[in-house]
Enzyme design. Structure first.
Site, PDB file in Angstrom:
ATOM      1  N   ARG A  36     -84.888 -83.021  17.009  1.00  0.00           N
ATOM      2  CA  ARG A  36     -85.361 -84.395  17.114  1.00  0.00           C
ATOM      3  C   ARG A  36     -86.338 -84.833  18.209  1.00  0.00           C
ATOM      4  O   ARG A  36     -87.108 -85.426  17.647  1.00  0.00           O
ATOM      5  CB  ARG A  36     -83.993 -85.299  17.260  1.00  0.00           C
ATOM      6  CG  ARG A  36     -83.270 -85.385  15.809  1.00  0.00           C
ATOM      7  CD  ARG A  36     -81.922 -85.556  16.197  1.00  0.00           C
ATOM      8  NE  ARG A  36     -81.035 -85.735  14.953  1.00  0.00           N
ATOM      9  CZ  ARG A  36     -80.568 -84.575  14.171  1.00  0.00           C
ATOM     10  NH1 ARG A  36     -80.557 -83.580  14.545  1.00  0.00           N
ATOM     11  NH2 ARG A  36     -79.787 -84.821  13.134  1.00  0.00           N
ATOM     12  N   GLN A 176     -78.776 -84.668   8.420  1.00  0.00           N
ATOM     13  CA  GLN A 176     -79.870 -84.265   8.195  1.00  0.00           C
ATOM     14  C   GLN A 176     -80.623 -85.213   7.127  1.00  0.00           C
ATOM     15  O   GLN A 176     -81.582 -85.613   7.224  1.00  0.00           O
ATOM     16  CB  GLN A 176     -80.062 -83.023   7.743  1.00  0.00           C
ATOM     17  CG  GLN A 176     -79.812 -81.682   8.748  1.00  0.00           C
ATOM     18  CD  GLN A 176     -79.382 -80.541   8.279  1.00  0.00           C
ATOM     19  OE1 GLN A 176     -79.561 -80.121   7.014  1.00  0.00           O
ATOM     20  NE2 GLN A 176     -79.283 -79.360   9.270  1.00  0.00           N
ATOM     21  N   ASP A 323     -69.800 -77.545  11.931  1.00  0.00           N
ATOM     22  CA  ASP A 323     -70.449 -76.302  12.672  1.00  0.00           C
ATOM     23  C   ASP A 323     -69.481 -75.660  13.526  1.00  0.00           C
ATOM     24  O   ASP A 323     -69.815 -74.339  13.883  1.00  0.00           O
ATOM     25  CB  ASP A 323     -71.743 -76.902  13.524  1.00  0.00           C
ATOM     26  CG  ASP A 323     -72.938 -77.357  12.508  1.00  0.00           C
ATOM     27  OD1 ASP A 323     -73.005 -76.863  11.652  1.00  0.00           O
ATOM     28  OD2 ASP A 323     -73.699 -77.951  13.326  1.00  0.00           O
TER      29      ASP A 323
HETATM   30  C1  S3P Z   1     -77.240 -80.870  11.625  1.00  0.00           C
HETATM   31  C2  S3P Z   1     -76.631 -81.707  10.584  1.00  0.00           C
HETATM   32  C3  S3P Z   1     -75.372 -80.748  10.164  1.00  0.00           C
HETATM   33  C4  S3P Z   1     -75.299 -79.633  10.824  1.00  0.00           C
HETATM   34  C5  S3P Z   1     -76.284 -78.634  11.098  1.00  0.00           C
HETATM   35  C6  S3P Z   1     -77.221 -79.444  12.089  1.00  0.00           C
HETATM   36  C7  S3P Z   1     -78.141 -81.639  12.299  1.00  0.00           C
HETATM   37  O1  S3P Z   1     -75.978 -80.276   8.725  1.00  0.00           O
HETATM   38  O2  S3P Z   1     -74.517 -78.536   9.944  1.00  0.00           O
HETATM   39  O3  S3P Z   1     -75.995 -77.368  11.968  1.00  0.00           O
HETATM   40  O4  S3P Z   1     -78.742 -81.563  13.535  1.00  0.00           O
HETATM   41  O5  S3P Z   1     -78.566 -82.985  11.907  1.00  0.00           O
HETATM   42  P1  S3P Z   1     -75.911 -81.217   7.437  1.00  0.00           P
HETATM   43  O6  S3P Z   1     -76.877 -82.755   7.597  1.00  0.00           O
HETATM   44  O7  S3P Z   1     -76.310 -80.645   6.268  1.00  0.00           O
HETATM   45  O8  S3P Z   1     -74.353 -81.776   7.411  1.00  0.00           O
END
Ligand code: S3P
Length: 437
Positions: A36, A176, A323
């Protein structure tokens, strides 16, 4: 941009059993926050400087993308990086933007680029090309974005243009997807609201505020007004809790362990593992708590119990711990009562099908385990033996089974160990500094 060298050399690592984990570590910068900060500083005006930026290949993919679009990225040494942003307007690049193995880069970039003038193509490696992208295309299209996928997947082409804010409830919890919408909403006409039934990690909300954007939040929603500009920041990235998870879970396996992790990110949307380890019987102390740009940072000290109990991870917990689930599954056989994981179907569409690989590799080590579409049951009271582990090129599988190997009988070899570099290149070296044999 002089990036770290992530040249892929396929490696096998041998992990020997340990007696305990002892010592103090400071972990590299959080992968999610680094993405980010990297992306937003690329869009902002002025030069941002970050210390303890993630050393993983994934955030480096985000930096390469903004560099290809006109931002100036400089590695300053000692994990410091400076990014001079484009001041709101990216310049389309002649060649496709390579997101490597990083789902975060591809999904967040889709949002960031949807309102930008020009055409942008995002590509990724074989694993990323298998991952679902419709989840970002659909809501962004509702805002007016023109995004083309290839059968629901990358390559993904964005033809940028004017967007209008929407009110969107995410059907599956995904930080995400939320981020893609907020990044698009920042540049849209009107207000964009994202509603979540499970509160996913809120680093985007905090980072947007850090860069000067106004957001409003309720218990289950976040709204961003459009047409806002960002200004550069200087920030230190907190240590990565998802990387710490491997050390915390490993330390919890041995009654004699004493592990201290300094400068660790303790954002409440990321620290659920500490509650789960406490429920399993570990004693966890949090010291020296500080806050920077809304992100909590502190020292965590773990003292394990004589033996770990058991627990169920399901519902909202499964989404918040997504995770960390491979690491928890890897220690589950050594608990007294086992660990049950449900409502974690998302694990099947991560860098690998993590349910499938966790089940296969636990069985290779001699464990009894039952597989479900959305999780697994690992009974407790099991002794595992060393085996050859197939990481499937997935960083979290390689690291999780290195943890399981520490309490197994005999040596374990991890195939595709180099994949750890996606999030945590220093993993194996740091493990050797704290594993006592
Ligand atoms: C993340 C969100 C998660 C996570 C990924 C990192 C992020 O994914 O599993 O390792 O930094 O926003 P999802 O948005 O698909 O749940």
């Amino acid at each position: 941009m002089q990036a770290p060298d992530f040249g892929i050399v396929v490696t096998e690592r041998t992990i020997k059993p340990a007696r305990n984990l002892a010592g103090a570590l400071r972990l590299p910068g959080d992968k999610s926050i680094s993405h980010r900060y990297g992306l937003l500083s690329g869009l902002a005006g002025g030069t941002s400087t970050f210390s303890n930026f993630s050393t993983g290949a994934d955030p480096s993919s985000s930096l390469s993308c903004v560099a290809a679009l006109g931002a100036k990225v400089e590695w300053l040494g000692d994990h410091r990086v400076s990014v001079t942003g484009v001041g709101g307007e990216f310049t389309p690049s002649a060649s496709p933007l390579d997101c490597g193995n990083s789902g975060s880069t591809m999904r967040m970039m889709a949002g960031l680029l949807a309102a930008q003038a020009g055409e942008f193509t995002l590509v990724g490696d074989e694993s990323l090309t298998r991952r679902p992208m419709e989840r970002v295309r659909k809501p962004l299209a509702q805002m007016g974005a023109r995004i083309e996928l290839t059968d629901g997947h990358a390559p993904l082409t964005v033809r940028g243009g004017a967007l209008t804010g929407i009110d969107f409830a995410t059907p599956i919890p995904s930080a995400q997807v939320k981020t893609a919408l907020l990044f698009a909403g920042l540049q849209a006409e009107g207000t964009t609201t994202v509603r979540e039934s499970v509160r996913t990690r809120d680093h985007s909300e905090l980072a947007l505020r850090a860069f000067g954007a106004q957001l409003t939040r309720t218990i289950d929603s976040v709204s961003i007004a459009g047409k806002q500009t960002l200004k550069a920041i200087d920030a230190a990235v907190p240590g990565d809790m998802s990387s710490a998870a491997f050390f915390l879970c490993a330390a919890a396996l041995f009654p004699e362990s004493n592990l201290v992790l300094d400068g660790l990110g303790l954002n409440p949307t990321r620290a659920t593992l500490l509650d789960v380890l406490t429920a399993l019987g570990a004693n966890i102390a949090v010291l020296n708590l500080e806050e920077q740009y809304g992100e909590l940072v502190g020292t965590v000290q773990l003292n394990p119990p004589q033996s770990l109990g058991g627990t169920t991870v399901s519902g909202a917990l499964a989404a918040q711990l997504i995770d960390e689930l491979p690491a928890l599954a890897a220690i589950a056989p050594y608990t007294r009562n086992g660990i049950r994981i449900r409502d974690a179907k998302e694990l099947r569409v991560k860098e690998s099908d993590r349910i499938d690989l966790v089940v296969k590799n636990l069985r290779a080590m001699g464990a009894e385990v039952e597989e479900f579409e959305d999780g697994l049951d690992v009974p407790g009271g099991q002794q595992l033996h060393g085996a050859q582990i197939d990481s499937g090129g997935d960083h979290r599988i390689a690291m999780a089974f290195s943890v399981a190997a520490l309490r197994a009988e005999g040596e374990t070899s991890i195939l595709g160990a180099e994949s750890a570099a996606i999030s945590f290149p220093e993993f194996f070296d740091m493990l050797e500094t704290v594993a006592e044999r």
